[in-house]
Design an enzyme around this catalytic site. Structure first.
Site, PDB file in Angstrom:
ATOM      1  N   GLU A   1       1.338  -1.778   2.375  1.00  0.00           N
ATOM      2  CA  GLU A   1       2.752  -1.118   2.827  1.00  0.00           C
ATOM      3  C   GLU A   1       3.549  -0.955   1.620  1.00  0.00           C
ATOM      4  OE1 GLU A   1       4.857  -3.498   6.320  1.00  0.00           O
ATOM      5  OE2 GLU A   1       5.691  -4.441   4.502  1.00  0.00           O
TER       6      GLU A   1
ATOM      7  N   TYR B   1       9.829   4.157   5.681  1.00  0.00           N
ATOM      8  CA  TYR B   1       8.652   2.950   5.934  1.00  0.00           C
ATOM      9  C   TYR B   1       7.261   3.664   6.010  1.00  0.00           C
ATOM     10  CZ  TYR B   1       5.994  -0.962   7.771  1.00  0.00           C
ATOM     11  OH  TYR B   1       4.989  -1.586   8.177  1.00  0.00           O
TER      12      TYR B   1
END
Lengths: 361, 292
Positions: free
Chosen positions: A183, A100
């Site tokens: 992201e 992530y």
């Protein structure tokens, strides 16, 4: 404004971040000429402006044989109430590990905040709560165009070294695209290298102009109409329309409605120094919301002149009841105009809100 | 007094614009009323040599600093030029910079604030109404008629809501030491923590009203950082997630910064939180009662 996945991936690809091979289709037939270009198995992803589309059935697996039928099925679907107009067809990756990576604006440090964890593949909020030690953080000085190598080493830790350049490239995207969020979740390793399997970019609404974005897609039709007039507007689902000046005061008016047991239909901040025409437009806009039975006007005049407000309310000439609280510059003139026309005026925001809740109860 | 007093000379950046001109007039009317120096110089590139309400205008901040003793600056320039204005003032040595301008892209704000920090300047705002110390100084756009002098400090993320609170306090006979609007953007220079630190050093301030709103957790950080008695109010209890409530910073993101959990955290820390603005004066009185 949130970019769609295919837009965000285009931005990332241009910045040198590897993304899966893929293309956008606007109808199922557009898939046919490309069949085979993505290998035997691929993924079809609905490009809708809503979160959690995977769980809502917006991402389907397909192969050469089933592709056309699956694409037709997906185009026929509603994802959380939204029709599917665009689908991203993408190569299916052989994933070895999920990571992530995100960059946001950190209010506390007033700097970008980079988060990276090797424990990807699960909800990042859950990891943050249960295993905060697994998330590595960095807050670079926003005056730097590139991240210093030590910071990349600290972030990457024991993960593959090739992730370092991806973090720096995403940081550049974050800076250059005026992003509030950039992201990659998940960032994956495959036998063919590192890929951004998903991509999310939110562009600062205050920077849309210089980013060459003409229309803010994040807004509803009425919100866009409000934006044209320079109002901040949010639609809710109650019966009490609200017009205030200043975001804080308008929000406090909404809260007071809830406190007295009512439900607000909207949030509308007319801004400072509103003249009669703007006030008229605001009143008409709120009156056009079907659920609105009564409108509360709560204005504290500093630069806003109360007589201008009164003229605007009167000129709007709407059918719903308007309850007014006016205080400040030219208050007496404003009150006189409204009372001549029989409008209900009360002295405090508590009183106007109470009254509106009674009317709609 | 925090950030400035009667003797503070103020510079206005964007002096010849509509807003700048209007508010130089109001700031100097207030200065005359309290016997302060007020706005002593204006800056608009290319308009050097002009005057606005009798205030000389210069092309650059450094030019103005050569001829005047300046302690603070107030910015009224458009969003695209505001970050540059902050940096110009910080570079020229001004230590208190109030930025009224709204809609500045957040990346510009981050850079300007990082730069100002390196130069040792405190930035108030952007997207704020500035500050007012009753009887001393007004730097910004607050309507001075509502204020009265006293010993309660007020810190707020919003504009008109602050005036509402100040009006309630004044009507209840509770005067203010300094009222600071820190701004409604996600990234702001002086946060609750910074202003509270100044209030702690200020002999006049005995209690603080902290007016927050949804988004982030700066209110909680502030409350934890000080020993001063605080009463708080948080706007946005009814705000839905992911919707921006007017202020760029007033948004509940990813389940963070919602009003109810903010209020719960403040209360856990022993801070009384008003459910309505009209409750604030009585709660401030209560604060003084328990402390005395």
């Amino acid at each position: 404004m949130k970019l769609r996945e295919y837009e965000a991936k285009k931005v990332m690809k241009e910045a040198g971040i590897p993304v899966p091979a893929g293309f956008l289709i606007r109808s199922a037939d557009e898939l046919t000429p490309h069949l085979g270009g993505l290998g035997d198995a691929f993924v079809l992803k609905a490009q809708v402006d809503v979160g959690g589309r995977g769980k809502a059935g917006g991402i389907l697996m397909a192969d050469k044989k089933s592709g056309l039928a699956v694409a037709r099925e997906l185009f026929g679907k509603q994802i959380k109430g939204l029709a599917v107009h665009e689908i991203l067809a993408e190569q299916r990756l052989t994933i070895q590990h999920e990571y992530y990576l995100s960059i946001t604006v950190d209010r506390s440090s007033k700097q970008p905040l980079i988060l990276f964890t090797e424990a990807g593949g699960v909800d990042i909020e859950v990891t943050a709560k249960e295993h905060p030690e697994l998330i590595r953080r960095a807050t670079p000085n926003p005056l730097m165009r590139d991240l210093p190598p030590f910071m990349l080493r600290e972030l990457v830790g024991t993960a593959p070294k090739e992730i370092g350049p991806v973090i720096n490239k995403l940081y550049r995207v974050f800076i250059e695209k005026d992003a509030l969020l950039a992201e990659i979740n998940p960032l994956v390793t495959t036998p063919g290298g590192v890929f951004a399997a998903d991509a999310k970019i939110i562009v600062d609404d205050n920077a849309l102009g210089r980013q060459g974005i003409a229309v803010n897609r994040g807004l509803s039709e009425r919100e866009r109409e409000a934006e044209k007039n320079g109002f901040s507007y949010v639609e809710l689902d109650g019966a009490i329309g609200v017009i205030g000046n200043g975001a804080g005061l308008t929000m406090a008016t909404l809260d007071l409605i809830e406190y007295y047991g009512g439900k607000a239909a909207n949030f509308l901040d007319v801004g400072g120094g509103a003249e009669s025409e703007r006030v008229m437009n605001a009143v008409r806009l709120v009156a056009s919301v079907p659920s609105v039975k009564v409108i509360v006007v709560n204005l504290l005049g500093g630069i806003t002149k109360c007589d201008e407000v009164a003229k605007g309310i009167i000129a709007a000439g709407i059918s719903q009841k308007v309850i007014v609280r006016l205080a400040g510059t030219n208050e007496a003139e404003g009150r006189k105009l409204l009372s001549e026309k029989g409008y209900e005026m009360l002295d405090t925001m508590d009183l106007v809100v109470k009254k509106a809740v009674e009317v709609t109860a | 007094m925090i950030y400035g007093d009667k003797d503070t000379g103020i510079l206005v950046q964007g002096a010849t614009g509509k807003q700048g001109e209007f508010h130089i007039g109001l700031m100097n009317a207030y200065a005359r009323q309290v016997g302060g120096r007020g706005v002593v110089a204006g800056v608009t590139p290319g308009k050097g040599g002009q005057q606005v309400h009798g205030v000389p205008v210069f092309n650059t901040v450094k030019d103005a600093m050569k001829e005047h003793d300046i302690g603070s600056a107030v910015i009224f320039v458009p969003a695209g030029a505001a970050a540059d204005a902050i940096m110009e003032e910080a570079n020229a040595g001004i230590t208190t910079i109030v930025c009224i301008t709204e809609h500045i892209p957040v990346h510009d704000t981050m850079k300007a604030i990082a730069y100002a920090r390196m130069e040792g300047a405190a930035v108030i705002g952007p997207n704020c109404p500035g500050l007012l110390s009753p009887g001393e100084v007004k730097m910004g756009i607050m309507p001075s008629g509502l204020f009265s002098r006293g010993n309660v400090g007020v810190i707020s993320r919003s504009g008109t809501l602050t005036y509402e609170v100040v009006d309630e306090l004044t009507r209840a006979g509770i005067g203010q030491s300094t009222v600071v609007g820190i701004g409604g953007d996600p990234v702001i220079g002086q946060t609750f923590v910074d202003v509270l630190e100044r209030f702690e050093q200020d002999p006049r301030t005995k209690a603080v009203v902290l007016i927050g709103e949804v988004g982030g957790n700066l209110e909680e950080e502030g409350a934890k950082s000080t020993d001063l008695p605080i009463v708080s109010y948080i706007a946005g209890v009814s705000a839905p997630p992911d919707k921006r409530m007017g202020h760029a910073g007033a948004i509940v993101e990813g389940g963070e910064g919602d009003a109810r959990s903010k209020i719960a955290r403040l209360k856990n820390h022993g801070v009384p939180v008003a459910s309505r603005v009209s409750e604030i004066p009585e709660m401030v009185r209560e604060l003084f009662r328990c402390r005395c």
